[in-house]
Write a protein that holds these residues in place. Sequence first.
Motif, PDB file in Angstrom:
ATOM      1  N   THR A 122       1.101  18.596 -16.156  1.00  0.00           N
ATOM      2  CA  THR A 122       0.867  17.149 -16.098  1.00  0.00           C
ATOM      3  C   THR A 122      -0.512  16.852 -15.506  1.00  0.00           C
ATOM      4  O   THR A 122      -1.261  16.023 -16.043  1.00  0.00           O
ATOM      5  N   LEU A 123      -0.843  17.534 -14.419  1.00  0.00           N
ATOM      6  CA  LEU A 123      -2.162  17.330 -13.813  1.00  0.00           C
ATOM      7  C   LEU A 123      -3.260  17.783 -14.775  1.00  0.00           C
ATOM      8  O   LEU A 123      -4.306  17.147 -14.891  1.00  0.00           O
ATOM      9  N   GLY A 124      -3.005  18.899 -15.454  1.00  0.00           N
ATOM     10  CA  GLY A 124      -3.987  19.410 -16.412  1.00  0.00           C
ATOM     11  C   GLY A 124      -4.223  18.433 -17.544  1.00  0.00           C
ATOM     12  O   GLY A 124      -5.362  18.217 -17.968  1.00  0.00           O
ATOM     13  N   MET A 125      -3.140  17.824 -18.025  1.00  0.00           N
ATOM     14  CA  MET A 125      -3.287  16.853 -19.114  1.00  0.00           C
ATOM     15  C   MET A 125      -4.101  15.646 -18.656  1.00  0.00           C
ATOM     16  O   MET A 125      -4.899  15.101 -19.416  1.00  0.00           O
ATOM     17  N   ALA A 126      -3.855  15.226 -17.397  1.00  0.00           N
ATOM     18  CA  ALA A 126      -4.647  14.110 -16.864  1.00  0.00           C
ATOM     19  C   ALA A 126      -6.121  14.508 -16.841  1.00  0.00           C
ATOM     20  O   ALA A 126      -7.007  13.713 -17.182  1.00  0.00           O
ATOM     21  N   GLY A 127      -6.390  15.756 -16.468  1.00  0.00           N
ATOM     22  CA  GLY A 127      -7.771  16.259 -16.461  1.00  0.00           C
ATOM     23  C   GLY A 127      -8.348  16.299 -17.862  1.00  0.00           C
ATOM     24  O   GLY A 127      -9.503  15.907 -18.082  1.00  0.00           O
ATOM     25  N   LEU A 128      -7.544  16.737 -18.810  1.00  0.00           N
ATOM     26  CA  LEU A 128      -8.010  16.806 -20.207  1.00  0.00           C
ATOM     27  C   LEU A 128      -8.348  15.409 -20.715  1.00  0.00           C
ATOM     28  O   LEU A 128      -9.387  15.197 -21.348  1.00  0.00           O
ATOM     29  N   GLN A 129      -7.456  14.448 -20.396  1.00  0.00           N
ATOM     30  CA  GLN A 129      -7.665  13.067 -20.816  1.00  0.00           C
ATOM     31  C   GLN A 129      -8.995  12.527 -20.299  1.00  0.00           C
ATOM     32  O   GLN A 129      -9.695  11.806 -20.987  1.00  0.00           O
ATOM     33  N   PHE A 130      -9.302  12.906 -19.063  1.00  0.00           N
ATOM     34  CA  PHE A 130     -10.511  12.383 -18.435  1.00  0.00           C
ATOM     35  C   PHE A 130     -11.752  13.164 -18.874  1.00  0.00           C
ATOM     36  O   PHE A 130     -12.762  12.580 -19.264  1.00  0.00           O
ATOM     37  N   PHE A 131     -11.667  14.507 -18.810  1.00  0.00           N
ATOM     38  CA  PHE A 131     -12.864  15.327 -18.995  1.00  0.00           C
ATOM     39  C   PHE A 131     -13.287  15.482 -20.462  1.00  0.00           C
ATOM     40  O   PHE A 131     -14.478  15.513 -20.758  1.00  0.00           O
ATOM     41  N   ALA A 132     -12.296  15.631 -21.360  1.00  0.00           N
ATOM     42  CA  ALA A 132     -12.672  15.938 -22.746  1.00  0.00           C
ATOM     43  C   ALA A 132     -13.580  14.860 -23.351  1.00  0.00           C
ATOM     44  O   ALA A 132     -14.632  15.202 -23.904  1.00  0.00           O
ATOM     45  N   PRO A 133     -13.219  13.572 -23.238  1.00  0.00           N
ATOM     46  CA  PRO A 133     -14.142  12.570 -23.799  1.00  0.00           C
ATOM     47  C   PRO A 133     -15.500  12.556 -23.086  1.00  0.00           C
ATOM     48  O   PRO A 133     -16.529  12.336 -23.722  1.00  0.00           O
ATOM     49  N   VAL A 134     -15.499  12.805 -21.761  1.00  0.00           N
ATOM     50  CA  VAL A 134     -16.773  12.817 -21.022  1.00  0.00           C
ATOM     51  C   VAL A 134     -17.659  13.959 -21.525  1.00  0.00           C
ATOM     52  O   VAL A 134     -18.843  13.770 -21.833  1.00  0.00           O
ATOM     53  N   VAL A 135     -17.068  15.156 -21.634  1.00  0.00           N
ATOM     54  CA  VAL A 135     -17.829  16.313 -22.128  1.00  0.00           C
ATOM     55  C   VAL A 135     -18.269  16.064 -23.569  1.00  0.00           C
ATOM     56  O   VAL A 135     -19.395  16.376 -23.959  1.00  0.00           O
ATOM     57  N   GLY A 136     -17.368  15.464 -24.349  1.00  0.00           N
ATOM     58  CA  GLY A 136     -17.695  15.148 -25.742  1.00  0.00           C
ATOM     59  C   GLY A 136     -18.888  14.208 -25.836  1.00  0.00           C
ATOM     60  O   GLY A 136     -19.788  14.416 -26.653  1.00  0.00           O
ATOM     61  N   ARG A 137     -18.895  13.170 -24.969  1.00  0.00           N
ATOM     62  CA  ARG A 137     -20.017  12.219 -24.997  1.00  0.00           C
ATOM     63  C   ARG A 137     -21.317  12.922 -24.608  1.00  0.00           C
ATOM     64  O   ARG A 137     -22.364  12.695 -25.203  1.00  0.00           O
ATOM     65  N   ALA A 138     -21.233  13.800 -23.602  1.00  0.00           N
ATOM     66  CA  ALA A 138     -22.433  14.543 -23.170  1.00  0.00           C
ATOM     67  C   ALA A 138     -22.920  15.453 -24.300  1.00  0.00           C
ATOM     68  O   ALA A 138     -24.124  15.583 -24.531  1.00  0.00           O
ATOM     69  N   ALA A 139     -21.964  16.040 -25.017  1.00  0.00           N
ATOM     70  CA  ALA A 139     -22.334  16.985 -26.079  1.00  0.00           C
ATOM     71  C   ALA A 139     -22.967  16.294 -27.282  1.00  0.00           C
ATOM     72  O   ALA A 139     -23.583  16.956 -28.113  1.00  0.00           O
ATOM     73  N   LEU A 140     -22.831  14.962 -27.346  1.00  0.00           N
ATOM     74  CA  LEU A 140     -23.489  14.236 -28.436  1.00  0.00           C
ATOM     75  C   LEU A 140     -25.004  14.404 -28.362  1.00  0.00           C
ATOM     76  O   LEU A 140     -25.707  14.274 -29.356  1.00  0.00           O
ATOM     77  N   TYR A 141     -25.496  14.680 -27.158  1.00  0.00           N
ATOM     78  CA  TYR A 141     -26.944  14.862 -26.988  1.00  0.00           C
ATOM     79  C   TYR A 141     -27.374  16.309 -27.243  1.00  0.00           C
ATOM     80  O   TYR A 141     -28.538  16.639 -27.087  1.00  0.00           O
ATOM     81  N   PHE A 142     -26.397  17.169 -27.577  1.00  0.00           N
ATOM     82  CA  PHE A 142     -26.719  18.577 -27.831  1.00  0.00           C
ATOM     83  C   PHE A 142     -27.294  18.721 -29.241  1.00  0.00           C
ATOM     84  O   PHE A 142     -26.738  18.213 -30.204  1.00  0.00           O
ATOM     85  N   GLY A 143     -28.397  19.464 -29.333  1.00  0.00           N
ATOM     86  CA  GLY A 143     -28.911  19.847 -30.644  1.00  0.00           C
ATOM     87  C   GLY A 143     -28.593  21.311 -30.879  1.00  0.00           C
ATOM     88  O   GLY A 143     -27.964  21.963 -30.032  1.00  0.00           O
ATOM     89  N   PRO A 144     -29.042  21.876 -32.003  1.00  0.00           N
ATOM     90  CA  PRO A 144     -28.780  23.301 -32.268  1.00  0.00           C
ATOM     91  C   PRO A 144     -29.252  24.239 -31.145  1.00  0.00           C
ATOM     92  O   PRO A 144     -28.521  25.185 -30.818  1.00  0.00           O
ATOM     93  N   PRO A 145     -30.429  23.999 -30.521  1.00  0.00           N
ATOM     94  CA  PRO A 145     -30.821  24.930 -29.447  1.00  0.00           C
ATOM     95  C   PRO A 145     -29.839  24.917 -28.269  1.00  0.00           C
ATOM     96  O   PRO A 145     -29.538  25.954 -27.689  1.00  0.00           O
ATOM     97  N   GLU A 146     -29.317  23.716 -27.944  1.00  0.00           N
ATOM     98  CA  GLU A 146     -28.369  23.615 -26.824  1.00  0.00           C
ATOM     99  C   GLU A 146     -27.062  24.351 -27.157  1.00  0.00           C
ATOM    100  O   GLU A 146     -26.515  25.078 -26.320  1.00  0.00           O
ATOM    101  N   TYR A 147     -26.593  24.146 -28.398  1.00  0.00           N
ATOM    102  CA  TYR A 147     -25.368  24.838 -28.815  1.00  0.00           C
ATOM    103  C   TYR A 147     -25.567  26.349 -28.813  1.00  0.00           C
ATOM    104  O   TYR A 147     -24.696  27.114 -28.389  1.00  0.00           O
ATOM    105  N   LEU A 148     -26.750  26.759 -29.288  1.00  0.00           N
ATOM    106  CA  LEU A 148     -27.028  28.196 -29.330  1.00  0.00           C
ATOM    107  C   LEU A 148     -27.044  28.774 -27.907  1.00  0.00           C
ATOM    108  O   LEU A 148     -26.470  29.835 -27.649  1.00  0.00           O
ATOM    109  N   ALA A 149     -27.677  28.044 -26.997  1.00  0.00           N
ATOM    110  CA  ALA A 149     -27.739  28.517 -25.603  1.00  0.00           C
ATOM    111  C   ALA A 149     -26.337  28.566 -24.989  1.00  0.00           C
ATOM    112  O   ALA A 149     -25.999  29.509 -24.254  1.00  0.00           O
ATOM    113  N   LEU A 150     -25.509  27.558 -25.316  1.00  0.00           N
ATOM    114  CA  LEU A 150     -24.128  27.551 -24.816  1.00  0.00           C
ATOM    115  C   LEU A 150     -23.362  28.762 -25.351  1.00  0.00           C
ATOM    116  O   LEU A 150     -22.595  29.408 -24.623  1.00  0.00           O
TER     117      LEU A 150
END
Lengths: 503, 140
Positions: A122-150
């Motif tokens: 339950t706590l993990g799901m709350a974390g997923l609910q919060f973090f996944a969209p935040v990480v997703g929004r941050a990843a919108l600024y990722f280009g191919p070099p950032e993905y490659l480095a990741l």
Amino acid sequence: LSGIEQFISGLLVALAPVNLFACLLGVLLGTLVGVLPGLGPAAAMSLMLPFSVKYGPLAGLIMLAGVWYGAMYGGSTTSILVNIPGEAASVVTCIDGYQMARRGRAGAALALVALGSWMAGTLGMAGLQFFAPVVGRAALYFGPPEYLALLVFSFVVLSTLVGQDQAKGVMMLTLGLFLGTIGIDPISGVPRFTFGPTVLMDGIDLVPVAVGLFGISEVLRLAGQPHGATQAARVRLRELYPNSHEARRAIGPTLRGSLIGFLCGLIPGPAPTISTFMSYGLEKRISPRRDEFGHGAVEGVVGPESANNAAVIGSLVPLLALGIPFSPPAAVMLAGLRLHNVNPGPLLFSQAPQMFWGFVASMYLANTVLLVLNLPLVGIFARIATTPPRILIPVVSVLCLVGGYSVRCSMFDVWVMIASGLAGYLFDRYGFPVAPVVIGLVLGPTAEANLRLTTQLLHGNPGEILHRPVVLAFLVLAVVFQVAAGRVGRTKKPMAATSKVEV
Amino acid sequence: MGMLGVLVLGASLRMGWGSIPDEPGPGFYPGLVGIALLVASVMASRRPSSSQEKAADQATTGFSVLYVLAAYVAWICLMPWFGYVLVTCLVSFAIAKAVGFRGWIGPLVLAVGISLLTYLLLDVWFFVDLPRGLLEGIFP
């Protein structure tokens, strides 16, 4: 829509009969997979891929996640009752869980683990609910070099954490990357390593490789071992009540295990397994009853089990937000999503919000279903765990064979699966971890595409990387991790013991 | 594995690396993978390993493993003629006997049960087209 409105709409989607059925089937099968010391979650999820096609992307995703999550629950049952870890992430639970069972506290251990896992989920799901969209929004600024480095960072971490020898981990990872190059080059159209026949033009499918490496190799290993009878401790429903002292002792480890597990899930590697060792180590270090560890300490059972459940949820953050799987089960989930033409990544939350929120809501349901399922049926699961190999081997063999065939109705895939199974069996015998092969196979095409785009973007000037702070950060992190791993490499024996992790 | 790295590298050169770094060709990425495979193989071979000891310690019965593998190969080879139900029944029976299932009734019930159950599940419920073979008329 606000977060709550989106969640409610997701809940309505999750309550659709087909999704509820997928949820029930997934967690039930996952629990069985966790209970049986044969198939791991990755192989079982691979086998479920063709079944998931019938019910659409969301139901398929729910079913696959249910299998993965259920396996974490099921693994604890056998660890406690028969001292057999159903999968790698339950190895630590054997230490104190089985000792509690020997002292007549099996019921209490199972109940506390189920409640702790529910809380962690339950706590993990709350974390997923919060973090996944935040990480997703941050990843919108990722280009191919950032993905490659990741990806480079992920490869370094994965090859370091999986197995006893990093060179072997790198070798297995590159083997997977090589397998990913087989087929027609998507840009130039040149066939690569196809050796003439058209059967390899589409490349090597993940499912037969995963089922072979994890399922068939395990069957071969079981077939090659002398078998002995195993007795399970009997647990009655009325014995499932922990006393107030045990319940109080479980609260802290549950919360700490949940946090450790979720954070472990965010990094590449066999997160559920690593999180259990970290949780156990922490609990032992801070406990005033350190002497009890190894003799049936509640903290040593509840902490690791909470951690491995939270780690599964944590692993979903990079998968859903970045489209990058950090573990073999996540890789199979990605394959399942692609099978349904769904591409997880930063755009998932804006382009398919029903998919994400329906999935989140269904995971809450799955978590509760598992709690309800595991407590009353624990006796049945314990008896299933003692299924003799003479029954288990033919059944799992047939499931693997037909599962490998059914994805593309191709006998070539079955050949690939058997070859992968034999290779996996031999790799295991000689200490080569097989999990990186699957990760390499899945991430190889993504890595190549981003490498090509990066070289074009940099216009032949690698120095331009210095102007990209995210790229620099990932590369520095990779170097730091590599150096740190080299220093502690000689002292990571406990982790090496589970080199065949996360299957 | 080092040999595979060399072969991959050789093949990648034949495919062409393109004009590096502006426009990489189809062989560029496989070439890098080949180099990584070669380097990792050399590194792994230079480290002392306890895995051979582990392999030697394992009390395995290689015969059962070979028998199970042969059964898998038979499953593929016999499928076009005998069909799914019959071949799966034969193969699962053979595997059960190979891994020590005593008697005849038990393995037979298991073999018939698992082959019919998976047929119903996949072919009837999930519409996976499983080969019928000799039993074409019985299993439409």
